[in-house]
Write a protein that holds these residues in place. Structure first.
Motif, PDB file in Angstrom:
ATOM      1  N   ASP A   1     -14.584  18.962  -3.785  1.00  0.00           N
ATOM      2  CA  ASP A   1     -14.894  19.976  -4.799  1.00  0.00           C
ATOM      3  C   ASP A   1     -15.021  19.380  -6.196  1.00  0.00           C
ATOM      4  O   ASP A   1     -15.539  20.049  -7.105  1.00  0.00           O
ATOM      5  N   GLN A   2     -14.575  18.124  -6.387  1.00  0.00           N
ATOM      6  CA  GLN A   2     -14.708  17.491  -7.704  1.00  0.00           C
ATOM      7  C   GLN A   2     -16.124  16.982  -7.964  1.00  0.00           C
ATOM      8  O   GLN A   2     -16.477  16.716  -9.115  1.00  0.00           O
ATOM      9  N   PHE A   3     -16.913  16.846  -6.910  1.00  0.00           N
ATOM     10  CA  PHE A   3     -18.298  16.403  -7.094  1.00  0.00           C
ATOM     11  C   PHE A   3     -19.142  17.581  -7.559  1.00  0.00           C
ATOM     12  O   PHE A   3     -18.983  18.702  -7.072  1.00  0.00           O
ATOM     13  N   GLN A   4     -20.033  17.310  -8.479  1.00  0.00           N
ATOM     14  CA  GLN A   4     -20.680  18.380  -9.223  1.00  0.00           C
ATOM     15  C   GLN A   4     -21.695  19.195  -8.439  1.00  0.00           C
ATOM     16  O   GLN A   4     -21.851  20.384  -8.673  1.00  0.00           O
ATOM     17  N   SER A   5     -22.409  18.568  -7.529  1.00  0.00           N
ATOM     18  CA  SER A   5     -23.487  19.296  -6.871  1.00  0.00           C
ATOM     19  C   SER A   5     -23.836  18.686  -5.525  1.00  0.00           C
ATOM     20  O   SER A   5     -23.459  17.554  -5.216  1.00  0.00           O
ATOM     21  N   LYS A   6     -24.558  19.452  -4.737  1.00  0.00           N
ATOM     22  CA  LYS A   6     -25.056  18.973  -3.460  1.00  0.00           C
ATOM     23  C   LYS A   6     -26.004  17.799  -3.666  1.00  0.00           C
ATOM     24  O   LYS A   6     -26.065  16.882  -2.848  1.00  0.00           O
ATOM     25  N   HIS A   7     -26.720  17.798  -4.766  1.00  0.00           N
ATOM     26  CA  HIS A   7     -27.640  16.703  -5.065  1.00  0.00           C
ATOM     27  C   HIS A   7     -26.888  15.382  -5.178  1.00  0.00           C
ATOM     28  O   HIS A   7     -27.358  14.347  -4.685  1.00  0.00           O
TER      29      HIS A   7
ATOM     30  N   PHE B   1     -15.642  16.088   4.915  1.00  0.00           N
ATOM     31  CA  PHE B   1     -15.299  16.638   3.608  1.00  0.00           C
ATOM     32  C   PHE B   1     -13.893  17.221   3.672  1.00  0.00           C
ATOM     33  O   PHE B   1     -13.604  18.042   4.538  1.00  0.00           O
ATOM     34  N   THR B   2     -13.034  16.814   2.763  1.00  0.00           N
ATOM     35  CA  THR B   2     -11.707  17.415   2.640  1.00  0.00           C
ATOM     36  C   THR B   2     -11.551  17.892   1.206  1.00  0.00           C
ATOM     37  O   THR B   2     -11.835  17.161   0.264  1.00  0.00           O
ATOM     38  N   TYR B   3     -11.106  19.136   1.070  1.00  0.00           N
ATOM     39  CA  TYR B   3     -10.981  19.689  -0.280  1.00  0.00           C
ATOM     40  C   TYR B   3     -10.247  21.021  -0.243  1.00  0.00           C
ATOM     41  O   TYR B   3     -10.131  21.664   0.799  1.00  0.00           O
TER      42      TYR B   3
ATOM     43  N   LEU C   1     -14.644   8.044  -0.306  1.00  0.00           N
ATOM     44  CA  LEU C   1     -15.118   8.302  -1.661  1.00  0.00           C
ATOM     45  C   LEU C   1     -14.225   9.286  -2.402  1.00  0.00           C
ATOM     46  O   LEU C   1     -13.759  10.279  -1.832  1.00  0.00           O
ATOM     47  N   ARG C   2     -14.009   8.990  -3.678  1.00  0.00           N
ATOM     48  CA  ARG C   2     -13.408   9.935  -4.606  1.00  0.00           C
ATOM     49  C   ARG C   2     -14.176   9.859  -5.903  1.00  0.00           C
ATOM     50  O   ARG C   2     -14.899   8.903  -6.162  1.00  0.00           O
ATOM     51  N   LYS C   3     -14.013  10.866  -6.716  1.00  0.00           N
ATOM     52  CA  LYS C   3     -14.779  10.887  -7.958  1.00  0.00           C
ATOM     53  C   LYS C   3     -14.261   9.848  -8.958  1.00  0.00           C
ATOM     54  O   LYS C   3     -15.042   9.140  -9.595  1.00  0.00           O
ATOM     55  N   TYR C   4     -12.945   9.714  -9.067  1.00  0.00           N
ATOM     56  CA  TYR C   4     -12.373   8.851 -10.097  1.00  0.00           C
ATOM     57  C   TYR C   4     -11.717   7.614  -9.485  1.00  0.00           C
ATOM     58  O   TYR C   4     -10.978   7.708  -8.500  1.00  0.00           O
ATOM     59  N   SER C   5     -11.956   6.465 -10.095  1.00  0.00           N
ATOM     60  CA  SER C   5     -11.471   5.195  -9.554  1.00  0.00           C
ATOM     61  C   SER C   5      -9.959   5.060  -9.602  1.00  0.00           C
ATOM     62  O   SER C   5      -9.359   4.396  -8.752  1.00  0.00           O
ATOM     63  N   ASN C   6      -9.314   5.675 -10.592  1.00  0.00           N
ATOM     64  CA  ASN C   6      -7.863   5.502 -10.726  1.00  0.00           C
ATOM     65  C   ASN C   6      -7.076   6.274  -9.667  1.00  0.00           C
ATOM     66  O   ASN C   6      -5.844   6.221  -9.643  1.00  0.00           O
ATOM     67  N   THR C   7      -7.769   7.003  -8.802  1.00  0.00           N
ATOM     68  CA  THR C   7      -7.077   7.742  -7.748  1.00  0.00           C
ATOM     69  C   THR C   7      -7.266   7.114  -6.369  1.00  0.00           C
ATOM     70  O   THR C   7      -6.640   7.552  -5.402  1.00  0.00           O
ATOM     71  N   LEU C   8      -8.085   6.085  -6.266  1.00  0.00           N
ATOM     72  CA  LEU C   8      -8.398   5.508  -4.960  1.00  0.00           C
ATOM     73  C   LEU C   8      -7.176   4.906  -4.266  1.00  0.00           C
ATOM     74  O   LEU C   8      -6.879   5.216  -3.115  1.00  0.00           O
ATOM     75  N   LYS C   9      -6.464   4.038  -4.964  1.00  0.00           N
ATOM     76  CA  LYS C   9      -5.369   3.290  -4.342  1.00  0.00           C
ATOM     77  C   LYS C   9      -4.213   4.188  -3.943  1.00  0.00           C
ATOM     78  O   LYS C   9      -3.575   3.981  -2.907  1.00  0.00           O
ATOM     79  N   THR C  10      -3.935   5.193  -4.759  1.00  0.00           N
ATOM     80  CA  THR C  10      -2.780   6.047  -4.501  1.00  0.00           C
ATOM     81  C   THR C  10      -3.115   7.268  -3.652  1.00  0.00           C
ATOM     82  O   THR C  10      -2.220   8.062  -3.336  1.00  0.00           O
ATOM     83  N   SER C  11      -4.377   7.424  -3.274  1.00  0.00           N
ATOM     84  CA  SER C  11      -4.738   8.581  -2.449  1.00  0.00           C
ATOM     85  C   SER C  11      -5.364   8.149  -1.129  1.00  0.00           C
ATOM     86  O   SER C  11      -4.660   7.982  -0.136  1.00  0.00           O
ATOM     87  N   VAL C  12      -6.672   7.940  -1.096  1.00  0.00           N
ATOM     88  CA  VAL C  12      -7.337   7.664   0.178  1.00  0.00           C
ATOM     89  C   VAL C  12      -6.884   6.343   0.802  1.00  0.00           C
ATOM     90  O   VAL C  12      -6.683   6.265   2.018  1.00  0.00           O
ATOM     91  N   TYR C  13      -6.722   5.314  -0.010  1.00  0.00           N
ATOM     92  CA  TYR C  13      -6.256   4.034   0.530  1.00  0.00           C
ATOM     93  C   TYR C  13      -4.843   4.176   1.092  1.00  0.00           C
ATOM     94  O   TYR C  13      -4.542   3.741   2.211  1.00  0.00           O
TER      95      TYR C  13
END
Length: 213
Positions: A92-98, A118-120, A13-25
């Motif tokens: 850390d980009q996710f807003q809250s524990k909720h 969790f990596t951050y 999981l990442r917060k923004y879709s435009n970072t998926l392919k070039t980061s976690v994938y």
């Protein structure tokens, strides 16, 4: 990661879709190639998935930026398998524990063991939920009262010499001279006026564990 349990799947999981392919994938694909086991995996980009051949194991990728995104993640199906690993990159980009809890509660099903990773980079503010919300859990783990949490705090100087260019170390030393607090945060990965990183503990059931790599 998936070898040994032919039904175990992973959601990155990442917060923004435009970072998926070039980061976690890209990170997982590079790890597979560097290990020399690319013949065991099928790497797809549409849909964005990495499948372990001959098993039900699959790594899926998703972003969580809008309420619609949360609904999509909750409805992800794992045919013949279950989501054992949940990786929150740049947590850390996710807003809250909720925000985290509502996803985990929907994913913890179908298996006996779940691992949340969790990596951050350490948030600068001491009031950030990652620094505040799980401080007691970290203290319990350090005292040996909690066996389901693994903490790993890494800074620049933990990386073997030769991997990072020497220029980076020179910049770090210059930063320490010019701005000690900034050096502690950016280089040593410490929050403001904190001695170490505070890492959250998940999940909530007895059979599950949390790891940070």
């Amino acid at each position: 990661m998936l070898n040994g349990d032919p039904w175990a799947c992973c959601l990155a999981l990442r917060k923004y879709s435009n970072t998926l392919k070039t980061s976690v994938y890209a990170e997982i694909a590079n790890a597979i190639i560097n290990l020399g086991v690319e013949d065991k995996f099928q790497m797809l980009t549409n849909p964005m998935e990495i499948r372990l051949k001959g098993t039900k194991s699959v790594i899926k990728f998703a972003n969580l930026n809008t309420s619609e995104d949360y609904g999509k993640v909750k409805s992800i199906k794992w045919p013949g398998g279950y989501c054992r690993f949940i990786w929150w990159e740049e947590a850390d980009q996710f807003q809250s524990k909720h925000d985290v809890d509502q996803i985990l509660l929907s994913l913890y099903r179908g298996g006996d063991i779940f691992e949340t990773i969790f990596t951050y980079n350490t948030p600068f503010s001491p009031s950030h939920w990652l620094n505040v919300g799980w401080r007691n859990e970290r203290e319990m783990a350090s005292e040996g009262r909690h066996e389901k949490v693994y903490f790993k705090h890494v800074n620049l100087y933990d990386i073997p010499r030769g991997i990072v260019p020497e220029q980076v170390y020179e910049m770090a030393e210059a930063m320490r001279e010019d701005n000690l607090q900034e050096w502690k945060h950016i280089i040593m990965r410490r929050g403001w006026r904190r001695k170490d990183t505070c890492v959250p503990k998940y999940p909530t059931n007895e059979s599950a564990r949390c790891r940070l790599f």
